[in-house]
Motif scaffolding. Structure first.
Motif, PDB file in Angstrom:
ATOM      1  N   ARG A  11     -17.538  16.978  -9.532  1.00  0.00           N
ATOM      2  CA  ARG A  11     -18.644  16.697  -9.312  1.00  0.00           C
ATOM      3  C   ARG A  11     -19.502  16.355 -10.455  1.00  0.00           C
ATOM      4  O   ARG A  11     -19.660  17.094 -11.227  1.00  0.00           O
ATOM      5  CB  ARG A  11     -19.059  17.700  -8.321  1.00  0.00           C
ATOM      6  CG  ARG A  11     -20.651  17.497  -7.716  1.00  0.00           C
ATOM      7  CD  ARG A  11     -21.081  18.794  -7.292  1.00  0.00           C
ATOM      8  NE  ARG A  11     -22.744  18.462  -6.554  1.00  0.00           N
ATOM      9  CZ  ARG A  11     -23.479  19.443  -6.285  1.00  0.00           C
ATOM     10  NH1 ARG A  11     -22.901  20.626  -6.237  1.00  0.00           N
ATOM     11  NH2 ARG A  11     -24.578  18.865  -5.744  1.00  0.00           N
ATOM     12  N   PRO A  12     -20.365  15.177 -10.420  1.00  0.00           N
ATOM     13  CA  PRO A  12     -21.156  14.967 -11.306  1.00  0.00           C
ATOM     14  C   PRO A  12     -22.298  16.214 -11.594  1.00  0.00           C
ATOM     15  O   PRO A  12     -22.641  16.685 -10.746  1.00  0.00           O
ATOM     16  CB  PRO A  12     -21.951  13.532 -11.115  1.00  0.00           C
ATOM     17  CG  PRO A  12     -21.755  13.501  -9.738  1.00  0.00           C
ATOM     18  CD  PRO A  12     -20.528  14.081  -9.278  1.00  0.00           C
ATOM     19  N   ARG A  13     -22.719  16.079 -12.842  1.00  0.00           N
ATOM     20  CA  ARG A  13     -23.951  17.343 -12.999  1.00  0.00           C
ATOM     21  C   ARG A  13     -25.137  16.579 -12.167  1.00  0.00           C
ATOM     22  O   ARG A  13     -25.504  15.533 -12.107  1.00  0.00           O
ATOM     23  CB  ARG A  13     -24.213  17.285 -14.496  1.00  0.00           C
ATOM     24  CG  ARG A  13     -23.034  17.830 -15.362  1.00  0.00           C
ATOM     25  CD  ARG A  13     -23.199  17.872 -16.599  1.00  0.00           C
ATOM     26  NE  ARG A  13     -24.152  19.297 -17.008  1.00  0.00           N
ATOM     27  CZ  ARG A  13     -25.339  19.184 -17.431  1.00  0.00           C
ATOM     28  NH1 ARG A  13     -25.934  18.037 -17.869  1.00  0.00           N
ATOM     29  NH2 ARG A  13     -25.871  20.206 -17.860  1.00  0.00           N
ATOM     30  N   LEU A 430     -30.712   7.340  -8.031  1.00  0.00           N
ATOM     31  CA  LEU A 430     -30.037   8.648  -8.602  1.00  0.00           C
ATOM     32  C   LEU A 430     -29.523   9.104  -7.116  1.00  0.00           C
ATOM     33  O   LEU A 430     -28.371   9.993  -7.097  1.00  0.00           O
ATOM     34  CB  LEU A 430     -31.120   9.459  -9.197  1.00  0.00           C
ATOM     35  CG  LEU A 430     -31.643   8.922 -10.392  1.00  0.00           C
ATOM     36  CD1 LEU A 430     -32.594   9.847 -10.999  1.00  0.00           C
ATOM     37  CD2 LEU A 430     -30.632   8.704 -11.519  1.00  0.00           C
ATOM     38  N   GLN A 431     -30.289   9.398  -6.203  1.00  0.00           N
ATOM     39  CA  GLN A 431     -29.812   9.927  -4.969  1.00  0.00           C
ATOM     40  C   GLN A 431     -28.472   9.127  -4.419  1.00  0.00           C
ATOM     41  O   GLN A 431     -27.620   9.901  -3.886  1.00  0.00           O
ATOM     42  CB  GLN A 431     -30.727   9.733  -3.925  1.00  0.00           C
ATOM     43  CG  GLN A 431     -31.827  10.811  -4.210  1.00  0.00           C
ATOM     44  CD  GLN A 431     -33.334  10.581  -3.102  1.00  0.00           C
ATOM     45  OE1 GLN A 431     -33.414   9.459  -2.657  1.00  0.00           O
ATOM     46  NE2 GLN A 431     -33.990  11.573  -3.031  1.00  0.00           N
ATOM     47  N   GLU A 432     -28.614   7.844  -4.330  1.00  0.00           N
ATOM     48  CA  GLU A 432     -27.352   7.022  -4.027  1.00  0.00           C
ATOM     49  C   GLU A 432     -26.166   7.206  -4.798  1.00  0.00           C
ATOM     50  O   GLU A 432     -24.858   7.530  -4.074  1.00  0.00           O
ATOM     51  CB  GLU A 432     -27.609   5.528  -4.015  1.00  0.00           C
ATOM     52  CG  GLU A 432     -28.306   4.942  -3.211  1.00  0.00           C
ATOM     53  CD  GLU A 432     -28.649   3.457  -3.450  1.00  0.00           C
ATOM     54  OE1 GLU A 432     -28.240   3.079  -4.205  1.00  0.00           O
ATOM     55  OE2 GLU A 432     -29.718   2.848  -2.675  1.00  0.00           O
ATOM     56  N   ARG A 433     -26.182   7.639  -5.953  1.00  0.00           N
ATOM     57  CA  ARG A 433     -24.947   7.944  -6.749  1.00  0.00           C
ATOM     58  C   ARG A 433     -24.619   9.511  -6.706  1.00  0.00           C
ATOM     59  O   ARG A 433     -23.515  10.157  -7.453  1.00  0.00           O
ATOM     60  CB  ARG A 433     -25.222   7.610  -8.136  1.00  0.00           C
ATOM     61  CG  ARG A 433     -26.020   8.217  -9.181  1.00  0.00           C
ATOM     62  CD  ARG A 433     -26.550   7.611 -10.292  1.00  0.00           C
ATOM     63  NE  ARG A 433     -26.513   6.269 -10.475  1.00  0.00           N
ATOM     64  CZ  ARG A 433     -26.640   5.644 -11.598  1.00  0.00           C
ATOM     65  NH1 ARG A 433     -26.183   6.025 -12.784  1.00  0.00           N
ATOM     66  NH2 ARG A 433     -26.913   4.179 -11.303  1.00  0.00           N
ATOM     67  N   GLY A 434     -25.277  10.426  -5.960  1.00  0.00           N
ATOM     68  CA  GLY A 434     -25.159  11.650  -5.787  1.00  0.00           C
ATOM     69  C   GLY A 434     -25.487  12.789  -6.753  1.00  0.00           C
ATOM     70  O   GLY A 434     -24.876  13.719  -6.947  1.00  0.00           O
ATOM     71  N   VAL A 435     -26.447  12.223  -7.720  1.00  0.00           N
ATOM     72  CA  VAL A 435     -26.818  13.213  -8.839  1.00  0.00           C
ATOM     73  C   VAL A 435     -28.266  13.710  -8.499  1.00  0.00           C
ATOM     74  O   VAL A 435     -28.696  14.411  -9.622  1.00  0.00           O
ATOM     75  CB  VAL A 435     -26.783  12.462 -10.200  1.00  0.00           C
ATOM     76  CG1 VAL A 435     -25.362  12.056 -10.508  1.00  0.00           C
ATOM     77  CG2 VAL A 435     -27.588  11.346 -10.149  1.00  0.00           C
TER      78      VAL A 435
END
Length: 472
Positions: A11-13, A430-435
């Motif tokens: 999971r990305p930070r 940023l929300q679209e890439r899940g971070v």
């Protein structure tokens, strides 16, 4: 809730974002028609609501305890001053619901009981959204506004700051929980005789009594620290939940991040217990090229000819009003004396060797054919993130994934509307890439930051995580 610095494998930070209402300085482009008041409450309300709409962690307020002077006159960019921090944050608590409320409060010229009571009250009024940025003051000029005037040497400032924070924590922890119980039949309150009782004695404070604000929703407000010196880094590693840094390049950020995080273990803390959040400016455009052009225009608007001379005087420590800002650097060397041409500005002391700085700047100006104004623009703070919304989102994400930061405290150059374009264009990417969060998952600032509520008596926030007051 886990901290962003300890994500599950794969999971990305997660990125932390905050918004800095910049106060009074030469970051704001006052000449822009969109620039609004820095004292009217509508400005604070719009700014805070935009940050909350974008799901930011918190709003950050700087503080100035005296109007700064230069050459014996009030520096023109300081004329409007700043409203009282607690007054603004308490008012914002009533018009916002989730965003954290962070205030800069000085440990040199205040008293622990008063400050602890104010922050505990703010934490109750905001339902657990209060944070305290602990700073010190270095100059007697600011101290003249207070009964305990004068100044403290650097080591004593930090010793007092540590004692101040330790004392405030004892006050916060003097209530362990629900010590007060209402007896409806008798109409009386039954309380633990020890509730709120405290006694603290050290070389700085000798106080004893009963703290009259019960334990707040977060247990204690979140503690921020802003500084880059050796003392500041160690103070943050020992006591802070987050540090407000100035390192905005990738390599400098990684070095600072590794250094401060590496200090935590010897204080019995883990990497998760301290977040590193550099200040960052931004300029957005439809394309990277357009953003670059806007950034150039913004820098020239921020550094007028008069401002360039004022900023150069802070290094030269001389009156340079007779010099042409579009002309060459002065032939005369800086005055390295103890007196300063500017008073009330921590940045004046940031140039450790003005003679060496002058030599470097002369070489740079000669090599690049720079005027005084061009040089000041070239050497002073520049925009951290410049580009299209996608480029800025990419760069912010890259910083956090590379562990150069845990997130950023954004400082727009237009107040109060300068945050709008970031909220509308960068945050969705940023929300679209899940971070970055799409909704708040908790109610308190500790929830947003991934910090657990500390046990009464614990030295710092358990894992979930002072420098001179900045002139901002």
């Amino acid at each position: 809730m886990s901290s962003s610095s300890a994500q599950p494998t794969g999971r990305p930070r997660q990125i932390h974002l905050a918004a800095h209402f910049p106060g009074v300085n030469n970051t704001t482009v006052w000449s822009d028609p969109a620039a609004g008041s820095h004292i009217e409450f509508d400005s604070f309300t719009r700014f805070a609501r935009t940050a909350e709409r974008a799901k930011f962690d918190f709003l950050f307020l700087a503080e100035g305890l005296r109007l700064r002077e230069q050459g014996g006159e009030i520096y023109d960019l300081d004329v409007v001053g700043r409203p009282d921090t607690f007054t603004v944050l308490a008012a914002l608590a009533a018009v916002t619901e989730r965003i954290g409320l962070t205030g800069t409060i000085n440990s040199t010229f205040n008293e622990p009981y008063e400050v602890a009571r104010q922050f505990a009250s703010l934490d109750h009024l905001s339902a657990g959204r209060a944070a305290w940025n602990v700073v010190t003051s270095w100059d007697a000029f600011t101290g003249e506004n207070f009964r305990r005037g004068g100044f403290l040497p650097r080591d004593e400032r930090y010793a007092r700051a540590q004692a101040f924070l330790d004392t405030a924590r004892e006050l916060f922890d003097s209530w362990h929980g629900d010590e007060i119980v209402a007896d409806k039949e008798s109409g009386r309150f039954l309380s633990d005789p020890a509730a709120g009782a405290f006694r603290h004695r050290d070389p700085h404070f000798d106080i004893e009594g009963r703290f009259n604000v019960p334990r707040s929703p977060q247990g204690r407000p979140v503690i921020f620290q802003a500084g880059d010196s050796e003392e500041g880094r160690e103070f943050a590693a020992a006591t802070a939940d987050a540090i407000f840094s100035r390192h905005a390049t990738l390599e400098a950020g990684k070095a600072f991040y590794q250094d401060v995080k590496g200090r935590l273990q010897r204080h019995g803390r883990t990497h998760d217990e301290l977040l590193i959040l550099p200040a960052a400016t931004f300029v957005l455009g439809d394309t990277d090229a357009e953003a670059g052009e806007i950034a150039h225009a913004v820098r020239r608007a921020q550094v007028s000819g008069r401002t360039a001379i004022k900023l150069l005087e802070q290094v030269w420590n001389r009156d340079l009003s007779g010099y042409d800002p579009e002309g060459p650097l002065p032939d005369v060397d800086p005055d390295p004396g103890e007196h300063t041409v500017a008073r009330g500005r921590a940045s004046v002391r940031s140039v450790q060797d003005p003679l060496a700085t002058a030599r470097e700047w002369r070489q740079l100006a000669e090599a690049e054919k720079l005027s005084i104004r061009d040089l000041v623009i070239r050497t002073s703070a520049r925009q951290t993130f410049v580009g299209s919304a996608r480029t800025v989102a990419d760069d912010i994400d890259a910083f956090v994934q590379a562990r150069a930061a845990d997130g950023f405290i954004l400082v727009p150059h237009i107040t109060p509307g300068g945050l709008d374009v970031f909220a509308d264009e960068v945050v969705p990417l940023l929300q679209e890439r899940g971070v970055f969060r799409t909704e708040y998952e908790g109610a308190t600032l500790r929830d947003h930051l991934g910090l657990r509520v500390p046990r009464p008596g614990a030295a710092a926030a358990e894992p979930a995580g002072v420098e001179e007051a900045a002139a901002s």
